[in-house]
Design a protein around this motif. Structure first.
Motif, PDB file in Angstrom:
ATOM      1  N   TRP A   1       0.816  -1.222   0.000  1.00 29.17           N
ATOM      2  CA  TRP A   1       0.000   0.000   0.000  1.00 29.17           C
ATOM      3  C   TRP A   1       0.845   1.264   0.000  1.00 29.17           C
ATOM      4  O   TRP A   1       1.918   1.336   0.613  1.00 29.17           O
ATOM      5  CB  TRP A   1      -0.931  -0.005   1.223  1.00 29.17           C
ATOM      6  N   CYS A   2       0.332   2.314  -0.648  1.00 34.37           N
ATOM      7  CA  CYS A   2       1.026   3.602  -0.691  1.00 34.37           C
ATOM      8  C   CYS A   2       1.024   4.221   0.708  1.00 34.37           C
ATOM      9  O   CYS A   2       0.111   3.992   1.501  1.00 34.37           O
ATOM     10  CB  CYS A   2       0.297   4.595  -1.594  1.00 34.37           C
ATOM     11  N   ALA A   3       2.029   5.074   0.948  1.00 38.17           N
ATOM     12  CA  ALA A   3       2.017   5.860   2.178  1.00 38.17           C
ATOM     13  C   ALA A   3       0.772   6.750   2.144  1.00 38.17           C
ATOM     14  O   ALA A   3       0.463   7.340   1.112  1.00 38.17           O
ATOM     15  CB  ALA A   3       3.271   6.710   2.248  1.00 38.17           C
ATOM     16  N   GLY A   4       0.046   6.794   3.236  1.00 36.83           N
ATOM     17  CA  GLY A   4      -1.143   7.638   3.288  1.00 36.83           C
ATOM     18  C   GLY A   4      -2.437   6.920   2.947  1.00 36.83           C
ATOM     19  O   GLY A   4      -3.530   7.457   3.139  1.00 36.83           O
ATOM     20  N   CYS A   5      -2.330   5.691   2.451  1.00 36.65           N
ATOM     21  CA  CYS A   5      -3.537   4.909   2.136  1.00 36.65           C
ATOM     22  C   CYS A   5      -4.233   4.528   3.440  1.00 36.65           C
ATOM     23  O   CYS A   5      -3.566   4.248   4.437  1.00 36.65           O
ATOM     24  CB  CYS A   5      -3.139   3.640   1.391  1.00 36.65           C
ATOM     25  N   SER A   6      -5.552   4.500   3.437  1.00 36.24           N
ATOM     26  CA  SER A   6      -6.243   4.195   4.698  1.00 36.24           C
ATOM     27  C   SER A   6      -6.435   2.690   4.922  1.00 36.24           C
ATOM     28  O   SER A   6      -7.001   2.285   5.931  1.00 36.24           O
ATOM     29  CB  SER A   6      -7.592   4.921   4.755  1.00 36.24           C
TER      30      SER A   6
ATOM     31  N   GLY B   1      -7.572  -6.241  -5.880  1.00 40.06           N
ATOM     32  CA  GLY B   1      -7.557  -4.788  -5.730  1.00 40.06           C
ATOM     33  C   GLY B   1      -6.560  -4.464  -4.634  1.00 40.06           C
ATOM     34  O   GLY B   1      -6.009  -5.372  -3.996  1.00 40.06           O
ATOM     35  N   CYS B   2      -6.315  -3.183  -4.401  1.00 37.30           N
ATOM     36  CA  CYS B   2      -5.401  -2.800  -3.310  1.00 37.30           C
ATOM     37  C   CYS B   2      -5.933  -3.352  -1.995  1.00 37.30           C
ATOM     38  O   CYS B   2      -5.227  -4.014  -1.233  1.00 37.30           O
ATOM     39  CB  CYS B   2      -5.314  -1.289  -3.203  1.00 37.30           C
ATOM     40  N   THR B   3      -7.205  -3.073  -1.744  1.00 33.29           N
ATOM     41  CA  THR B   3      -7.855  -3.516  -0.525  1.00 33.29           C
ATOM     42  C   THR B   3      -7.729  -5.018  -0.346  1.00 33.29           C
ATOM     43  O   THR B   3      -7.480  -5.514   0.748  1.00 33.29           O
ATOM     44  CB  THR B   3      -9.352  -3.149  -0.620  1.00 33.29           C
TER      45      THR B   3
ATOM     46  N   ASN C   1     -14.703   1.245   0.691  1.00 36.79           N
ATOM     47  CA  ASN C   1     -15.155   2.070  -0.427  1.00 36.79           C
ATOM     48  C   ASN C   1     -14.278   3.311  -0.563  1.00 36.79           C
ATOM     49  O   ASN C   1     -14.462   4.291   0.145  1.00 36.79           O
ATOM     50  CB  ASN C   1     -16.624   2.452  -0.188  1.00 36.79           C
ATOM     51  N   ASN C   2     -13.335   3.247  -1.512  1.00 38.35           N
ATOM     52  CA  ASN C   2     -12.485   4.423  -1.766  1.00 38.35           C
ATOM     53  C   ASN C   2     -12.899   5.132  -3.050  1.00 38.35           C
ATOM     54  O   ASN C   2     -12.175   5.982  -3.561  1.00 38.35           O
ATOM     55  CB  ASN C   2     -10.998   4.034  -1.786  1.00 38.35           C
ATOM     56  N   HIS C   3     -14.042   4.739  -3.587  1.00 39.11           N
ATOM     57  CA  HIS C   3     -14.669   5.412  -4.732  1.00 39.11           C
ATOM     58  C   HIS C   3     -13.854   5.354  -6.014  1.00 39.11           C
ATOM     59  O   HIS C   3     -14.065   6.167  -6.920  1.00 39.11           O
ATOM     60  CB  HIS C   3     -14.968   6.888  -4.399  1.00 39.11           C
TER      61      HIS C   3
ATOM     62  N   SER D   1      -9.937   5.870   1.966  1.00 37.14           N
ATOM     63  CA  SER D   1      -9.385   6.904   1.098  1.00 37.14           C
ATOM     64  C   SER D   1      -8.218   6.386   0.267  1.00 37.14           C
ATOM     65  O   SER D   1      -7.396   5.613   0.739  1.00 37.14           O
ATOM     66  CB  SER D   1      -8.913   8.093   1.934  1.00 37.14           C
ATOM     67  N   CYS D   2      -8.202   6.853  -0.970  1.00 37.27           N
ATOM     68  CA  CYS D   2      -7.091   6.592  -1.879  1.00 37.27           C
ATOM     69  C   CYS D   2      -6.491   7.958  -2.210  1.00 37.27           C
ATOM     70  O   CYS D   2      -6.827   8.562  -3.222  1.00 37.27           O
ATOM     71  CB  CYS D   2      -7.612   5.903  -3.136  1.00 37.27           C
ATOM     72  N   PRO D   3      -5.650   8.469  -1.328  1.00 39.19           N
ATOM     73  CA  PRO D   3      -5.132   9.822  -1.547  1.00 39.19           C
ATOM     74  C   PRO D   3      -4.249   9.919  -2.790  1.00 39.19           C
ATOM     75  O   PRO D   3      -4.224  10.956  -3.456  1.00 39.19           O
ATOM     76  CB  PRO D   3      -4.323  10.109  -0.281  1.00 39.19           C
TER      77      PRO D   3
END
Ligand SMILES: Cc1ncc(C[n+]2csc(CCOP(=O)(O)OP(=O)(O)O)c2C)c(N)n1
Ligand code: SF4
Lengths: 279, 390
Positions: free
Chosen positions: A23-28, A57-59, A127-129, A206-208
């Motif tokens: 996961w990216c830094a900042g991902c929830s 998926g990332c999740t 749900n990160n839309h 969130s997917c910042p």
């Protein structure tokens, strides 16, 4: 070897095997994983009894990091795999980890049918839309007007409301939390696991790195604060006139039906009925 | 392996039963210990689901009708990883929908069996007519070059036997095994005398004996086999459709990926003698060989008997395992043959394999009979072809 940190989560992570994570830094996603682990820990469910199943998926990368029985399946199909497991090992706590695209686009059919059957799965939809893993294409929950890599002129699709979809399809426990409200979400996860029947918990996440940037949502922490500012707990919402809650994310338990018989139990009842008749 | 003659009805002993191919598959499933079936109705395979819907609840098993074939195949894999012998049955359109998950069963090395009772044509085609159009799909249908074991019965009795064998191979080699059937066989009733299941060797997957912390579910022995734990029994292992290491954890290291893909391939090639089965019928002195599978081979046998009555030296080669293709056996048996006739209910699939294995022969030595209009190939058509080449 470095000593193992002693927080609760560390007792559950496959820390020496699969880190660093993807996961990216900042991902929830990590916040939610922490909430899932603490919920299971507080319920004192033995690790051997926990089955974590995800799609793609990332999740859906989540199961590989935790020391449970874990299955990382195909895009959209986690619920279908989980159905097979639950029917064979009904005593396991089967938790499905899925993204908004995974659960409601490619996997929408399985999602509504699990809800209809009321099979005892705990479905956590993060749900990160957006479709994070594939680089930010729009999903069935991308708000109208928002930008994604495949909606360069803004999205014209009407989004799904995941909780309404689950309720309409017959899920007997439906709730919503956010990544910002990690402790509240942790409690909702516990409730969802304890509920016997199909539980759907939407966790606004969130997917910042992609959605956030494309839609100018600010820093990762700003996106989390937005969840705080734009949401309201259902108990508080019930006391307010509708115009004051419009457009807000409603958090909390939206539906809980303890009377409906769970699917495996129904199957067992059927087996007992025909076996006693055949005697 | 000579085929048994079917006795006239008045001579039937009490144990002979009249049974459909689909019924035989369902009966074998119960006998071999299947505990989970997930499916979606489709002609001409539906009877398998209908019978199991009745039988599984009475036999400590689970029957579930899913929302489509995709979820059926996925549920079957989940159930198998949870420890149950699992089955699904379908036909062409459903088989197409299952392909992605079939690949998951292959890469994750999950035992399960898929029955595909074939119909005619692409798409909806002719739902109630026979076709052999899925021979290549059964081998290559799922993307990404995986292993395949595919069995093909020619009679109701053999549908029973090969269903048991399909489960044995899937449990032993930890992979999905496909049973391809012809529509006619699925629906045809034959008088059969089925041996009791106790006469068969039933193979169940190896379970780990090491403590959980030592367990690697993709670590092989010399035969490329490895034990499979079931979920919920203390092993807490990880399964993914991503390329993985011996622990099942994702990897993109070329060396580890190579180990994985090699293992998937070697598991089959190293054990090919155990997997492959082929019937040779009147081949000893044959100058003409017919190469056919399933129902077409039965028409071929009638034609051969008629031709033999006239002294024509013709025989039949019929693989019961069509994938992996029995290269060695076919090559050996076709060595002394001048002509090969390949009748099949499609526009040319098996014939490519025969051409590949008979480089010494010219085009005119390989004769095709192909039909893909929903009709069967008759014994007379094959007989005529024999007469033309001899
Ligand atoms: C059958 C199939 N189609 C498409 C893909 C590509 N794909 C991988 S993840 C993904 C979207 C994931 O989005 P979501 O479920 O919302 O999860 P997120 O990555 O945002 O957590 C897609 C389209 C795939 N893996 N399989
Ligand atoms: S792309 Fe988005 S969803 Fe995926 S890990 Fe990065 S921040 Fe999280």
């Amino acid at each position: 070897m470095a000593s193992i940190p002693q927080k609760v989560v560390h007792q559950y992570l496959r820390h020496n095997k699969k880190f660093p994570h993807v996961w990216c830094a900042g991902c929830s996603n990590g916040i939610v994983l922490g909430a899932v682990i603490r919920a299971i820990h507080e319920l004192q469910i033995p690790k051997d009894d926990v089955m974590m199943v995800s799609g793609i998926g990332c999740t859906s990368r989540m199961p590989v990091y935790v020391d449970f029985n874990s299955l990382h399946t195909l895009h959209g199909r986690a619920i279908a795999f989980a159905t097979g497991i639950k029917m064979v090992k009904p005593n396991m706590k089967v938790i499905v980890i899925t993204g908004d695209g995974d659960a409601t686009a490619i996997g929408g059919n399985h999602f509504i049918h699990a809800a209809r059957r009321n099979i005892d799965l705990t479905v956590l939809v993060l749900n990160n839309h957006i479709y994070g893993m594939t680089g930010g294409q729009y999903s069935p929950t991308t708000p109208e007007g928002d930008f994604a890599s495949t909606t360069p002129y803004g999205n014209i699709d009407e989004p799904f409301n995941i909780c309404q979809l689950a309720m309409g399809a017959g899920a007997t426990f439906v709730a919503r939390g956010t990544a910002f409200h990690a402790l509240e979400t942790q409690t909702l996860i516990k409730e969802a696991i304890l509920h016997k029947g199909c539980s759907v918990l939407e966790i606004v996440s969130s997917c910042p790195v992609i959605y956030g940037r494309l839609n100018k949502k600010g820093s990762p922490s700003r996106m989390l604060e937005n969840m705080r500012d734009n949401s309201i707990n259902i108990k508080a919402a019930e006391k307010l006139p509708p115009e004051q809650t419009e457009g807000k994310i409603i958090r909390g338990i939206l539906k809980k039906d303890d009377k409906a018989v769970e699917y495996y139990d129904k199957y067992t009842q059927l087996v007992n009925r025909i076996k006693s008749k055949n005697k | 392996m000579a085929k048994e003659e079917v006795k006239a009805p008045q001579e039937l002993e009490k144990d002979w039963v009249l049974m459909q191919g689909n019924e035989a598959v369902a009966k074998a499933a119960i006998d071999v210990g299947v505990k989970f079936f997930a499916g979606y109705p489709i002609t001409p395979s539906t009877e398998i689901a209908e019978i199991l819907a009745e039988e599984l609840p009475l036999n400590d098993g689970v029957y579930i009708q899913m929302e489509d074939e995709i979820s059926s195949m996925c549920a079957v894999i989940g159930a198998s990883l949870a420890g149950a012998k699992s089955l699904t049955a379908t036909s062409g359109p459903g088989f197409s929908l299952m392909q992605e998950a079939i690949g998951f069963a292959k890469i994750s090395e999950t035992p399960c069996v898929i029955v595909n009772v074939q119909r005619t044509g692409p798409s909806t085609g002719l739902p109630t007519k026979p076709g052999q159009g899925d021979i290549m799909q059964a081998r290559w249908g799922s993307h990404g070059d995986g292993p395949a074991i595919v069995l093909y019965p020619d009679s109701v009795k053999e549908a029973y036997e090969l269903t048991i064998r399909a489960f044995n191979l899937s449990e032993k080699y930890r992979t999905c095994v496909i049973l391809l059937m012809d529509e006619v066989l699925g629906h045809m009733r034959e008088a059969v005398l089925l041996p009791d299941i106790s006469k068969f060797r039933v193979i169940n997957r190896l379970k780990p004996t090491v403590p959980p912390e030592w367990y690697k579910h993709y670590e092989e022995d010399q035969k490329y086999l490895s034990p499979l734990a079931s979920y919920g029994e203390g092993y807490r292992f990880h399964v993914t459709g991503l390329a993985h290491d011996a622990h099942g954890f994702p990897t993109n290291k070329p060396a580890e990926v190579k180990t994985m893909v090699t293992r998937l391939k070697k598991k089959i090639t190293h054990n090919i003698r155990d997997i492959v089965q082929i019937e040779s019928f009147m081949m000893e002195d044959a100058k003409v060989a017919i190469f056919a599978v399933g129902i077409v081979s039965r028409a071929a046998k009638s034609a051969i008997l008629k031709a033999r009555n006239e002294g024509l030296k013709v025989g039949l080669l019929r693989p019961l395992t069509i994938w992996p293709f029995p290269d060695e056996a076919v090559q050996k048996m076709l060595r002394n043959v001048e002509t090969v006739i390949v009748p099949e209910l499609n526009q040319g699939q098996l014939i490519h394999e025969i051409e590949r294995l008979t480089k010494d022969k010219t085009d005119s030595d390989i004769v095709k009979i192909q039909k893909a209009n929903g009709e069967l190939i008759t014994p007379n058509e094959i007989y005529k072809s024999i007469k033309e080449v001899i």
